[in-house]
Design a protein around this motif. Structure first.
Motif, PDB file in Angstrom:
ATOM      1  N   TRP A 172      -1.382   1.504  -2.207  1.00  0.00           N
ATOM      2  CA  TRP A 172      -2.523   0.683  -2.607  1.00  0.00           C
ATOM      3  C   TRP A 172      -3.809   1.135  -1.919  1.00  0.00           C
ATOM      4  CZ3 TRP A 172      -2.996  -3.727  -5.852  1.00  0.00           C
ATOM      5  CH2 TRP A 172      -1.837  -4.033  -6.573  1.00  0.00           C
TER       6      TRP A 172
ATOM      7  N   THR B  72       1.346  -3.090 -11.932  1.00  0.00           N
ATOM      8  CA  THR B  72       0.528  -4.036 -11.163  1.00  0.00           C
ATOM      9  C   THR B  72      -0.647  -3.314 -10.521  1.00  0.00           C
ATOM     10  OG1 THR B  72       2.512  -5.359 -10.725  1.00  0.00           O
ATOM     11  CG2 THR B  72       0.591  -5.786  -9.348  1.00  0.00           C
ATOM     12  N   LEU B  73      -0.378  -2.178  -9.912  1.00  0.00           N
ATOM     13  CA  LEU B  73      -1.434  -1.386  -9.287  1.00  0.00           C
ATOM     14  C   LEU B  73      -2.455  -0.918 -10.324  1.00  0.00           C
ATOM     15  CD1 LEU B  73      -2.723   0.050  -6.880  1.00  0.00           C
ATOM     16  CD2 LEU B  73      -1.070   1.905  -7.207  1.00  0.00           C
TER      17      LEU B  73
ATOM     18  N   VAL C 294       3.764   0.130   0.426  1.00  0.00           N
ATOM     19  CA  VAL C 294       2.798  -0.607  -0.388  1.00  0.00           C
ATOM     20  C   VAL C 294       1.390  -0.354   0.142  1.00  0.00           C
ATOM     21  CG1 VAL C 294       1.969  -2.926  -0.989  1.00  0.00           C
ATOM     22  CG2 VAL C 294       4.399  -2.357  -1.237  1.00  0.00           C
TER      23      VAL C 294
ATOM     24  N   LEU D  49      -2.413 -11.636  -5.160  1.00  0.00           N
ATOM     25  CA  LEU D  49      -1.163 -11.313  -5.835  1.00  0.00           C
ATOM     26  C   LEU D  49       0.034 -11.832  -5.063  1.00  0.00           C
ATOM     27  CD1 LEU D  49      -3.102  -8.468  -5.965  1.00  0.00           C
ATOM     28  CD2 LEU D  49      -1.384  -8.057  -7.702  1.00  0.00           C
ATOM     29  N   ASP D  50       1.016 -12.311  -5.801  1.00  0.00           N
ATOM     30  CA  ASP D  50       2.297 -12.701  -5.215  1.00  0.00           C
ATOM     31  C   ASP D  50       3.312 -12.799  -6.345  1.00  0.00           C
ATOM     32  OD1 ASP D  50       2.989 -13.954  -2.241  1.00  0.00           O
ATOM     33  OD2 ASP D  50       4.439 -14.490  -3.809  1.00  0.00           O
TER      34      ASP D  50
ATOM     35  N   VAL E 134       4.001  -6.329  -6.308  1.00  0.00           N
ATOM     36  CA  VAL E 134       3.045  -5.293  -5.910  1.00  0.00           C
ATOM     37  C   VAL E 134       3.699  -3.919  -5.776  1.00  0.00           C
ATOM     38  CG1 VAL E 134       1.517  -6.947  -4.795  1.00  0.00           C
ATOM     39  CG2 VAL E 134       3.240  -5.754  -3.414  1.00  0.00           C
TER      40      VAL E 134
ATOM     41  N   VAL F  57      -2.719  -7.147   3.371  1.00  0.00           N
ATOM     42  CA  VAL F  57      -1.301  -6.967   3.038  1.00  0.00           C
ATOM     43  C   VAL F  57      -0.468  -7.867   3.941  1.00  0.00           C
ATOM     44  CG1 VAL F  57       0.587  -5.316   2.810  1.00  0.00           C
ATOM     45  CG2 VAL F  57      -1.774  -4.543   2.453  1.00  0.00           C
TER      46      VAL F  57
ATOM     47  N   LEU G 116       3.209  -9.017   3.474  1.00  0.00           N
ATOM     48  CA  LEU G 116       4.466  -9.001   2.715  1.00  0.00           C
ATOM     49  C   LEU G 116       5.643  -9.210   3.657  1.00  0.00           C
ATOM     50  CD1 LEU G 116       3.739  -5.853   0.523  1.00  0.00           C
ATOM     51  CD2 LEU G 116       3.345  -8.242  -0.073  1.00  0.00           C
TER      52      LEU G 116
ATOM     53  N   GLU H  25      -5.768  -9.246  -2.040  1.00  0.00           N
ATOM     54  CA  GLU H  25      -4.798  -9.851  -1.125  1.00  0.00           C
ATOM     55  C   GLU H  25      -3.388  -9.695  -1.705  1.00  0.00           C
ATOM     56  OE1 GLU H  25      -3.977 -14.107   1.132  1.00  0.00           O
ATOM     57  OE2 GLU H  25      -5.048 -14.111  -0.783  1.00  0.00           O
ATOM     58  N   LEU H  26      -2.582  -8.885  -1.067  1.00  0.00           N
ATOM     59  CA  LEU H  26      -1.200  -8.662  -1.489  1.00  0.00           C
ATOM     60  C   LEU H  26      -0.296  -9.573  -0.675  1.00  0.00           C
ATOM     61  CD1 LEU H  26      -1.169  -4.735  -1.563  1.00  0.00           C
ATOM     62  CD2 LEU H  26      -1.896  -6.339  -3.358  1.00  0.00           C
TER      63      LEU H  26
END
Length: 179
Positions: A121, A84-85, A117, A51-52, A79, A103, A105, A27-28
């Motif tokens: 990803w 991070t990736l 992104v 992720l955040d 991200v 995603v 964002l 979860e981005l």
């Protein structure tokens, strides 16, 4: 399948439609974990990487991890960064792959960043399903026309190839003066 939505209710319903109980979900843009809670209920025998980069995320996700049974790994990171990736890619490989990429964002803002992104990803993780919440991308899709039909049946674009984690992109520095 790739799903693009904007309304938060549609987003959460789509999560319910695509997530299976043993899925690995990345979860981005987890924000304070409201959708992460739903994902944890749906992937009750799976795993979640949330992720955040927001400062308020860590405390809320730490609280959520104590409340739910599904393992949630929270990463407080941007991200857009290659590191991070790489970190998430290694974890996902250890877990047998990514089933769902979520995603979210900025909701309606920065569709170009959201698409970049997603592209990087998803082409790296190769999820079964992807859901993107972004008004700008949805508006673009519904405002465009064309006669060609090019379609990917996966949660990533088949035109991405099979390159894995891309080399460090100089372009990423263009996304934000803070990088």
């Amino acid at each position: 399948m790739i799903n693009i939505v904007y309304d938060i209710k549609v987003y959460r319903q789509t999560l319910k439609d695509i997530i299976k109980e043993d899925d690995v979900v990345v979860e981005l843009g987890c924000h304070v974990g409201n959708s992460t809670r739903i994902i944890s209920q749906l992937a009750s025998h799976g795993k979640i990487i949330a992720l955040d980069k927001g400062t308020e995320s860590r405390e809320k996700l730490d609280e959520l991890k104590k409340e739910v049974k599904t393992p949630i790994e929270f990463i407080n990171a941007d991200v857009r960064l290659h590191e991070t990736l790489e970190e998430v890619g290694q974890k996902v490989d250890e877990w047998g792959g990514c089933d769902v990429l979520s995603v979210d964002l900025g909701g309606g803002y920065h569709p170009d960043t959201t698409f970049k992104v997603f592209y990087i990803w998803s082409s790296t993780l190769k999820p079964r399903d992807t859901i993107i919440r972004n008004r700008g991308l949805l508006d673009f899709i519904h405002s465009s026309s064309g006669t060609e039909i090019i379609r990917s049946e996966n949660g990533w674009l088949e035109s991405c190839g099979d390159d894995g984690i891309p080399p460090r992109l100089k372009e990423l520095k263009l996304w934000s003066p803070k990088l």
